[in-house]
Scaffold this active site. Structure first.
Site, PDB file in Angstrom:
ATOM      1  N   TYR A 169       0.830  -1.208   0.000  1.00  0.00           N
ATOM      2  CA  TYR A 169       0.000   0.000   0.000  1.00  0.00           C
ATOM      3  C   TYR A 169       0.866   1.261   0.000  1.00  0.00           C
ATOM      4  O   TYR A 169       0.598   2.217  -0.735  1.00  0.00           O
ATOM      5  CB  TYR A 169      -0.912  -0.047   1.219  1.00  0.00           C
ATOM      6  CG  TYR A 169      -1.858   1.111   1.372  1.00  0.00           C
ATOM      7  CD1 TYR A 169      -2.972   1.251   0.531  1.00  0.00           C
ATOM      8  CD2 TYR A 169      -1.676   2.050   2.378  1.00  0.00           C
ATOM      9  CE1 TYR A 169      -3.858   2.304   0.696  1.00  0.00           C
ATOM     10  CE2 TYR A 169      -2.564   3.100   2.562  1.00  0.00           C
ATOM     11  CZ  TYR A 169      -3.645   3.226   1.716  1.00  0.00           C
ATOM     12  OH  TYR A 169      -4.523   4.280   1.876  1.00  0.00           O
ATOM     13  N   LYS A 173       0.954   4.097  -2.909  1.00  0.00           N
ATOM     14  CA  LYS A 173       0.528   5.461  -2.620  1.00  0.00           C
ATOM     15  C   LYS A 173       1.629   6.486  -2.885  1.00  0.00           C
ATOM     16  O   LYS A 173       1.350   7.600  -3.337  1.00  0.00           O
ATOM     17  CB  LYS A 173       0.038   5.554  -1.171  1.00  0.00           C
ATOM     18  CG  LYS A 173      -1.320   4.901  -0.938  1.00  0.00           C
ATOM     19  CD  LYS A 173      -2.384   5.484  -1.868  1.00  0.00           C
ATOM     20  CE  LYS A 173      -3.782   5.027  -1.520  1.00  0.00           C
ATOM     21  NZ  LYS A 173      -4.792   5.574  -2.454  1.00  0.00           N
TER      22      LYS A 173
END
Length: 308
Positions: A169, A173
């Site tokens: 993640y 991001k």
């Protein structure tokens, strides 16, 4: 003074992951500001595994229509090139144009790094990073042809600062912030803007945060006070013509605060005309540079950050 009720009048927005949480609130706010909205959501679980449902997107659409707005739903996945094309095409088919892309769709497959599987890595990268590229690229030709357009991408402090158990993640991001910056550089000549928001909000994406120790429980209780709709006004502004000079930036909304994040720049340098050896770096360069080292934050503590 700009009327919030008409800031996006005449514009068409595609909001991915708009079946709930932050995405829903952004879709609702954009519709309230006058935009016609494509509500994209596959209706999957937080992990993206299991059966999908059109219900979350239909619920968002129903709320928009109850408030007098216009919306259509789309259940295609952002994580596939062809389906991303269909998402953007649904805006053209329904409303004849596209002006705004909000890349909000996301999943989580949290796992400590040394146990993370290739599948857990790819699944998150596909939705967040590849998905943001696919949707953005699908809209790019339309934006270029009309000489205008706005991208609003969702990044995260997990990428900007780092977080335990979220290598997939976090990488996705932080990759989105670089993607946004490159889009801004490539497409500003066509009147197109690209900016990021790192949202602070209690939603499905943050509900997996551990709450076992007293400190963790206190942190989660504070986070629960940060409701998803607090991020929507910033998204509406960035998508509007009022933000025509705002490009390539990274913002955050935390309750009633708005942050502007720094972007990596050299902090300090040291020079040796004769060049360096590993031993000389250890002896001379590192002592000079170490004072500028950033702390290794094991987990981004959003509550200890104060605005400048």
């Amino acid at each position: 003074m700009t009327d919030i009720m008409s800031m996006l009048e005449g514009k068409v927005a595609v909001v991915t992951g708009a079946g709930g949480g932050i995405g829903r609130e952004i879709a609702l706010a954009m519709a309230l500001a006058g935009a016609r909205v494509v509500v994209n959501d596959i209706g999957a679980s937080l992990t993206g595994i299991g059966e999908t449902s059109a219900t979350p997107g239909e619920q968002t659409k129903a709320i928009i229509e109850q408030r007098g707005g216009q919306a259509v739903t789309n259940t295609d996945s952002v994580a596939d090139w062809e389906s991303a094309q269909r998402i953007v095409a649904s805006a053209i088919d329904a409303f004849g144009r596209i002006d705004i892309v909000v890349n909000n769709a996301g999943i989580l497959r949290d796992q400590i790094f040394h146990k993370m599987t290739p599948e857990e890595w790819r699944a998150v990268i596909d939705v967040h990073l590849n998905g943001s590229f696919y949707i953005s690229r699908a809209a790019a030709g339309h934006f270029r042809a009309q000489g205008s357009g706005a991208y609003v991408h969702m990044t995260s402090t997990s990428g900007l600062v780092g977080n335990v158990g979220q290598a997939n993640y976090s990488a996705a991001k932080l990759g989105i912030t670089a993607l946004s910056k490159s889009i801004a550089l490539d497409m500003h000549r066509f009147g197109v803007r690209s900016n990021c928001i790192a949202p602070f909000a209690w939603s499905r994406m943050t509900s997996s945060i551990p709450a076992e120790t007293p400190e963790q429980k206190a942190r989660v209780e504070k986070l629960k006070q940060m409701t998803p709709e607090k991020n929507a006004p910033l998204a509406v502004f960035l998508a509007s013509d009022a933000a025509k000079d705002v490009n390539g930036q990274v913002f955050a909304a935390r309750n009633n605060e708005i942050f502007l994040f720094s972007q990596p720049r050299p902090l300090r340098s040291t020079h040796r005309g004769e060049g360096w050896t590993p031993e000389l770096i250890a002896e001379h360069a590192m002592p000079a540079l170490r004072a500028q080292f950033l702390p290794l934050d094991r987990s981004p503590d959003v509550f200890s950050w104060d605005p400048v």
